[in-house]
Design a protein around this motif. Sequence first.
Motif, PDB file in Angstrom:
ATOM      1  N   VAL A  99       0.839  -1.211   0.000  1.00  0.00           N
ATOM      2  CA  VAL A  99       0.000   0.000   0.000  1.00  0.00           C
ATOM      3  C   VAL A  99       0.870   1.255   0.000  1.00  0.00           C
ATOM      4  CG1 VAL A  99      -1.792   1.276   1.244  1.00  0.00           C
ATOM      5  CG2 VAL A  99      -1.897  -1.233   1.119  1.00  0.00           C
ATOM      6  N   PHE A 106      -5.415  -1.128  -4.957  1.00  0.00           N
ATOM      7  CA  PHE A 106      -6.422  -2.142  -4.623  1.00  0.00           C
ATOM      8  C   PHE A 106      -7.823  -1.556  -4.810  1.00  0.00           C
ATOM      9  CE2 PHE A 106      -2.795  -3.846  -2.031  1.00  0.00           C
ATOM     10  CZ  PHE A 106      -2.678  -5.043  -2.720  1.00  0.00           C
ATOM     11  N   GLU A 108     -11.520  -0.336  -4.501  1.00  0.00           N
ATOM     12  CA  GLU A 108     -12.192   0.311  -3.372  1.00  0.00           C
ATOM     13  C   GLU A 108     -13.682   0.376  -3.619  1.00  0.00           C
ATOM     14  OE1 GLU A 108     -10.330   4.117  -2.888  1.00  0.00           O
ATOM     15  OE2 GLU A 108      -8.500   3.243  -2.017  1.00  0.00           O
ATOM     16  N   GLU A 113     -13.372   2.967   0.757  1.00  0.00           N
ATOM     17  CA  GLU A 113     -12.785   1.933   1.620  1.00  0.00           C
ATOM     18  C   GLU A 113     -12.266   0.806   0.730  1.00  0.00           C
ATOM     19  OE1 GLU A 113     -13.108   1.990   5.177  1.00  0.00           O
ATOM     20  OE2 GLU A 113     -13.696   4.056   4.730  1.00  0.00           O
ATOM     21  N   PHE A 114     -11.347  -0.008   1.262  1.00  0.00           N
ATOM     22  CA  PHE A 114     -10.930  -1.182   0.491  1.00  0.00           C
ATOM     23  C   PHE A 114     -12.134  -2.086   0.257  1.00  0.00           C
ATOM     24  CE2 PHE A 114      -6.392  -0.693   2.129  1.00  0.00           C
ATOM     25  CZ  PHE A 114      -5.948  -0.220   0.899  1.00  0.00           C
ATOM     26  N   ASP A 115     -12.211  -2.621  -0.966  1.00  0.00           N
ATOM     27  CA  ASP A 115     -13.334  -3.494  -1.333  1.00  0.00           C
ATOM     28  C   ASP A 115     -12.877  -4.953  -1.145  1.00  0.00           C
ATOM     29  OD1 ASP A 115     -15.532  -4.680  -2.483  1.00  0.00           O
ATOM     30  OD2 ASP A 115     -14.781  -4.421  -4.529  1.00  0.00           O
ATOM     31  N   TYR A 116     -12.952  -5.430   0.089  1.00  0.00           N
ATOM     32  CA  TYR A 116     -12.475  -6.796   0.385  1.00  0.00           C
ATOM     33  C   TYR A 116     -13.397  -7.819  -0.258  1.00  0.00           C
ATOM     34  CZ  TYR A 116      -9.635  -4.578   4.001  1.00  0.00           C
ATOM     35  OH  TYR A 116      -8.737  -3.785   4.665  1.00  0.00           O
ATOM     36  N   LEU A 128      -7.748  -8.455  -0.401  1.00  0.00           N
ATOM     37  CA  LEU A 128      -7.540  -7.280  -1.246  1.00  0.00           C
ATOM     38  C   LEU A 128      -7.269  -7.739  -2.673  1.00  0.00           C
ATOM     39  CD1 LEU A 128      -5.213  -5.089   0.998  1.00  0.00           C
ATOM     40  CD2 LEU A 128      -7.615  -4.669   0.411  1.00  0.00           C
TER      41      LEU A 128
END
Length: 505
Positions: A99, A106, A108, A113-116, A128
């Motif tokens: 990161v 990654f 989002e 926010e991170f799109d897990y 991720l």
Amino acid sequence: MTTTTEHDTTDVLVVGSGIAGCAAALAAASEGSEVLLVTKATRPDGASTDWAQGGISTTRDDPESLEEDILEASDGTADPEAVETLVEHADDAVEDVLVETLEIPFDETDGGEFDYTREAAHSKRRILHVDAATGTHILRPFLHYVDDHERIEVRQDTAALELLTDEGRVRGILTDEETTGKPIYAGATVLATGGIGALYERSTNPDDATGDGIAMAALAGADVTDLEYVQFHPTAYAGDDPFLLSEALRGEGAVLRNANGDRFMDDYHPDADLAPRDIVARAVDAEREETGEVVLDVSPLEGEFEDEFPGIAEKCRDRGIDGDAIPVAPCEHFLCGGVDVDDRGRASLEGLYAVGECARTGVHGANRLASTSLLEGLVWGLRAGEDAASDHEPTVVEAPDLRNSDPDLPDRFAAEKFTRLRQTMDEYLGLERTPDEIARASAVLRRLKGEVDAYVRTRTARDLYELRNATVAALLIARAASENEESVGCHYVEETQPTGETADD
Ligand SMILES: Cc1cc2nc3c(=O)[nH]c(=O)nc-3n(C[C@H](O)[C@H](O)[C@H](O)COP(=O)(O)OP(=O)(O)OC[C@H]3O[C@@H](n4cnc5c(N)ncnc54)[C@H](O)[C@@H]3O)c2cc1C
């Protein structure tokens, strides 16, 4: 780095340019070492890392549940201490290197926010990813970064042929830079040569995955472990030229159906389509045998298939797959075992480290959990690189005298023998093995090794050494399989059916 006309020297030598090799090089250079990274790849896609689709796992602030999922997927065979090491260092490694240093974009959510995402046998969304082409998006910036680093030299199109040893310590490698082999001496040597997919006809791996590091380490006397645990991915395209259909597809709602259009995974495991890989792979195999075909039905994803998995959708179009039903079959994908290493990647020989897929850290046990391989390569690469930087000065020792002098070697020798090797592995050391099949594989492979050994050292051609390494790795897999009678994880031993044929066939 000191260079003479006959040889090179370096503090830390890294062999391989996937995520594990790049991480080791970065960490060693950050500690102040001069690093030489040699790779036989000429393009990023020579490394499996570049092919990785689904993503890289994080703990998402819940290390215990990731630990539990890894242990559960491995059928309780993963080493709890190794899993703890992985999980403890996971988030810092991803944050610091991927990161902050490499600024990997990654995916989002709309909220930034991170799109897990989630994959099979993960109890929650914690992965991720960048589209479904995460490996490419990680490796290419990583290679640029390493290449630009003032203390790292990267040498492409350079294969390690042998390890150089002296008094039980690894002193470096012999490369194919000269026709008689060129020594590189190092204070520490880090193998990061990837897996063994090229030993199988149907594999998701690139052709470079010929098991070089494992074979070279074993030939030098290092311990190798768990080689019977060859992981077959349940969902590769069933036609010619197979490609992977990431587990993230099932994580997002795609389902498996047999030729009757029925879902079947409920009959095999309570987690149905999201069961561990080994179980889904054998279920797909059984349903294909019984009904003729298994497809991955991506219709539950609706428009998201094209949007979220553009690379996979394009491959489907290239193969003429029209509609939502993609024919799938299991396919060799990953090796859980490898060069036996400790929590810093140290092998049983002094001066030798192994990281990434060529290493056996204990994290995967008999069956790997999705999206933990990139993470293992990153975490162990960093740990090994840091440790290797504190190692000894390079020492020049005697190197074997390779010749390049066998005009009788048939040009097609390596290619033909490789075909024989792959057929043997597919036929006898696949998803399910009987003791008879394993014995048969060993017999064929022993003969093959005899033929190959007669030529190695009379000719330094890379393909001949790859064949030698592949044969050694294959024999080690056969031996490990023969010594383990218990069906667990990826190693599934069927009862022998009487055939009337001998093990020498
Ligand atoms: C299609 C596919 C999808 C995958 N998806 C995922 C995923 O989503 N998430 C995940 O965690 N894992 C995934 N994996 C597994 C993961 O990508 C690999 O296990 C991991 O990238 C291995 O990294 P590595 O650095 O150990 O080896 P690699 O990335 O394979 O790199 C090995 C390097 O060593 C070089 N090399 C080999 N032999 C020699 C030699 N003799 N001399 C010099 N150089 C040599 C090769 O050229 C290559 O550069 C996937 C694998 C594949 C094939």
